[in-house]
Design a protein around this motif. Structure first.
Motif, PDB file in Angstrom:
ATOM      1  N   LEU A 185       0.511   0.881 -10.125  1.00  0.00           N
ATOM      2  CA  LEU A 185       1.212   1.792  -9.861  1.00  0.00           C
ATOM      3  C   LEU A 185       2.558   1.138  -9.254  1.00  0.00           C
ATOM      4  O   LEU A 185       2.863   0.578  -8.057  1.00  0.00           O
ATOM      5  CB  LEU A 185       0.891   2.540  -8.688  1.00  0.00           C
ATOM      6  CG  LEU A 185       2.074   3.365  -8.430  1.00  0.00           C
ATOM      7  CD1 LEU A 185       1.855   4.436  -9.316  1.00  0.00           C
ATOM      8  CD2 LEU A 185       1.108   3.972  -6.983  1.00  0.00           C
ATOM      9  N   VAL A 186       4.431   2.243 -10.019  1.00  0.00           N
ATOM     10  CA  VAL A 186       5.414   0.977  -9.588  1.00  0.00           C
ATOM     11  C   VAL A 186       6.410   1.315  -8.535  1.00  0.00           C
ATOM     12  O   VAL A 186       6.817   3.218  -9.355  1.00  0.00           O
ATOM     13  CB  VAL A 186       6.552   0.259 -11.304  1.00  0.00           C
ATOM     14  CG1 VAL A 186       7.204   0.115 -10.542  1.00  0.00           C
ATOM     15  CG2 VAL A 186       5.459  -0.658 -11.762  1.00  0.00           C
ATOM     16  N   PRO A 187       6.523   1.278  -7.410  1.00  0.00           N
ATOM     17  CA  PRO A 187       7.143   1.906  -6.726  1.00  0.00           C
ATOM     18  C   PRO A 187       7.984   3.022  -7.348  1.00  0.00           C
ATOM     19  O   PRO A 187       8.686   4.061  -6.894  1.00  0.00           O
ATOM     20  CB  PRO A 187       7.167   1.919  -5.428  1.00  0.00           C
ATOM     21  CG  PRO A 187       6.652   0.020  -5.985  1.00  0.00           C
ATOM     22  CD  PRO A 187       6.386   0.020  -6.811  1.00  0.00           C
ATOM     23  N   ASN A 188       9.234   2.729  -8.036  1.00  0.00           N
ATOM     24  CA  ASN A 188      10.422   2.941  -8.694  1.00  0.00           C
ATOM     25  C   ASN A 188      10.300   3.123 -10.048  1.00  0.00           C
ATOM     26  O   ASN A 188      11.558   2.802 -11.061  1.00  0.00           O
ATOM     27  CB  ASN A 188      11.308   2.072  -8.087  1.00  0.00           C
ATOM     28  CG  ASN A 188      11.560   0.400  -8.655  1.00  0.00           C
ATOM     29  OD1 ASN A 188      10.181   0.054  -9.273  1.00  0.00           O
ATOM     30  ND2 ASN A 188      12.377  -0.017  -7.765  1.00  0.00           N
ATOM     31  N   GLY A 189       9.269   3.076 -10.549  1.00  0.00           N
ATOM     32  CA  GLY A 189       8.892   2.848 -11.735  1.00  0.00           C
ATOM     33  C   GLY A 189       9.249   4.412 -12.716  1.00  0.00           C
ATOM     34  O   GLY A 189       8.644   4.514 -13.999  1.00  0.00           O
ATOM     35  N   GLY A 190       9.087   5.744 -12.476  1.00  0.00           N
ATOM     36  CA  GLY A 190       8.982   6.370 -12.544  1.00  0.00           C
ATOM     37  C   GLY A 190      11.068   7.315 -13.591  1.00  0.00           C
ATOM     38  O   GLY A 190      12.028   6.670 -12.274  1.00  0.00           O
ATOM     39  N   ASN A 191      10.964   7.649 -13.898  1.00  0.00           N
ATOM     40  CA  ASN A 191      12.420   8.192 -14.804  1.00  0.00           C
ATOM     41  C   ASN A 191      12.853   9.233 -13.282  1.00  0.00           C
ATOM     42  O   ASN A 191      14.678   9.045 -13.534  1.00  0.00           O
ATOM     43  CB  ASN A 191      12.307   8.782 -15.867  1.00  0.00           C
ATOM     44  CG  ASN A 191      11.601   8.647 -16.889  1.00  0.00           C
ATOM     45  OD1 ASN A 191      12.058   7.406 -17.433  1.00  0.00           O
ATOM     46  ND2 ASN A 191      10.764   9.159 -17.970  1.00  0.00           N
ATOM     47  N   ASP A 192      12.166   9.590 -12.689  1.00  0.00           N
ATOM     48  CA  ASP A 192      13.273  10.441 -11.497  1.00  0.00           C
ATOM     49  C   ASP A 192      13.215  10.158 -10.206  1.00  0.00           C
ATOM     50  O   ASP A 192      13.300  10.087  -9.171  1.00  0.00           O
ATOM     51  CB  ASP A 192      12.291  11.664 -11.501  1.00  0.00           C
ATOM     52  CG  ASP A 192      11.052  11.371 -10.987  1.00  0.00           C
ATOM     53  OD1 ASP A 192      10.241  10.322 -10.955  1.00  0.00           O
ATOM     54  OD2 ASP A 192      10.221  12.415 -10.752  1.00  0.00           O
ATOM     55  N   LYS A 193      12.542   7.753 -10.469  1.00  0.00           N
ATOM     56  CA  LYS A 193      13.939   7.636  -9.901  1.00  0.00           C
ATOM     57  C   LYS A 193      12.031   6.469  -8.804  1.00  0.00           C
ATOM     58  O   LYS A 193      11.988   6.441  -7.353  1.00  0.00           O
ATOM     59  CB  LYS A 193      14.615   7.222  -8.256  1.00  0.00           C
ATOM     60  CG  LYS A 193      15.699   7.255  -9.264  1.00  0.00           C
ATOM     61  CD  LYS A 193      16.452   5.865 -10.096  1.00  0.00           C
ATOM     62  CE  LYS A 193      17.344   5.899 -11.031  1.00  0.00           C
ATOM     63  NZ  LYS A 193      18.213   4.923 -10.950  1.00  0.00           N
ATOM     64  N   GLY A 194      10.832   8.099  -9.308  1.00  0.00           N
ATOM     65  CA  GLY A 194       9.512   7.792  -8.221  1.00  0.00           C
ATOM     66  C   GLY A 194       8.637   7.188  -8.508  1.00  0.00           C
ATOM     67  O   GLY A 194       8.799   5.799  -9.700  1.00  0.00           O
ATOM     68  N   PRO A 195       7.966   7.072  -7.868  1.00  0.00           N
ATOM     69  CA  PRO A 195       6.824   5.925  -8.289  1.00  0.00           C
ATOM     70  C   PRO A 195       6.121   6.398 -10.271  1.00  0.00           C
ATOM     71  O   PRO A 195       6.075   7.821 -10.342  1.00  0.00           O
ATOM     72  CB  PRO A 195       5.170   5.677  -7.202  1.00  0.00           C
ATOM     73  CG  PRO A 195       5.727   7.957  -7.013  1.00  0.00           C
ATOM     74  CD  PRO A 195       7.017   7.720  -7.160  1.00  0.00           C
TER      75      PRO A 195
END
Length: 273
Positions: A185-195
């Protein structure tokens, strides 16, 4: 080094796993005894005691870490600086006291900070800090190297699938059996800047930011990460995750990126294919 360490291994049997993990932890302990700035008797702290007195013989491990740290310092124009300890210690005290360091204290500390004041001579196994009173802090690079070294020990015992985690630094080898990779789980790994849960294998993943170590003073959240160029702890709530071939690379780059911001980080990372 002030953080918990976790190993996850897939081994042919329990005995192999126990022996391999014990030796990996022993290697990590060995590196802590060399590089910790929490231990007054570490090799690093004994080296700092000789600041201003010329060249000092240092171990291969300390040279390896310092050489990489100096490379990142050059490439980041000083945003990453292993000699920033006097400033780091001021802000450690601030987190305990709840008071911002005064300008005079910051100015005095900055006189003892500067990556160009650290000279390395690998061919002679020596290093020197030019000014008496200088102190070093390897908190932004030593953990990544320790993860690499723990994985090297595990590989010697035939363990090809493992995860080593030290705080915000993770190094993984081959995927677990039947999986396409390690799900992290990467805290800032989502396209919307979320996890986001991302898949990794045979690489290092380092995350740096102020989610765990910070202090709020007069409504401002100050990170444990300091900008060596200004003497102030970062307060812009930036978090960075860097993926690289090894922890010795990902760890200092993640630290530098939190200081440089998005634009500066892009320029820095172009130097690391």
């Amino acid at each position: 080094m002030g953080i918990n360490t976790r190993l996850v291994v897939y081994a042919p049997d329990e005995k192999t796993a126990e022996i391999a993990c014990s030796e990996a932890f022993r290697r990590i302990a060995e590196l802590e005894a060399i590089m910790s700035d929490y231990r007054p008797d570490s090799e690093l702290m004994l080296f700092c005691e000789k600041a201003g007195s010329g060249e000092v013989k240092i171990s291969k491990d300390l040279m390896t870490v310092c050489a990489q740290g100096q490379k990142v310092a050059r490439d980041s124009n000083g945003a990453f600086d292993m000699t920033a300890s006097p400033i780091v210690r001021l802000w450690r005290n601030a987190r305990r006291s709840g008071e911002i360091p005064d300008q005079k204290s910051i100015a005095e500390a900055r006189k003892l900070v500067g990556w160009k004041q650290l000279a390395l001579k690998p061919e002679r196994s020596t290093a020197s800090l030019k000014k008496a009173g200088m102190q070093m802090d390897l908190g932004g690079i030593a953990k990544g190297y320790a993860c690499d070294e723990a994985q090297a020990i595990l590989r010697k015992h035939g363990i090809q699938s493992a995860l080593v985690e030290m705080g915000g630094d993770i190094v993984v080898t081959n995927p677990p059996p039947g999986a396409d990779g390690w799900r992290i789980l990467v805290p800032n790994g989502g396209n919307d800047k979320g996890p986001a849960e991302l898949i990794f294998k045979n690489c290092a993943i380092s995350t740096s930011g102020d989610t765990e170590q910070f202090v709020v003073i007069n409504g401002v959240q100050y990170s444990h990460i300091v900008d060596p160029r200004t003497g102030f702890a970062t307060s812009d709530r930036v978090q960075a995750t860097v993926v690289a071939p090894n922890g010795l690379t990902s760890d200092p780059l993640a630290t530098a990126c939190t200081i440089l911001g998005e634009r500066g980080s892009k320029a820095l990372l172009k130097k690391y294919p």
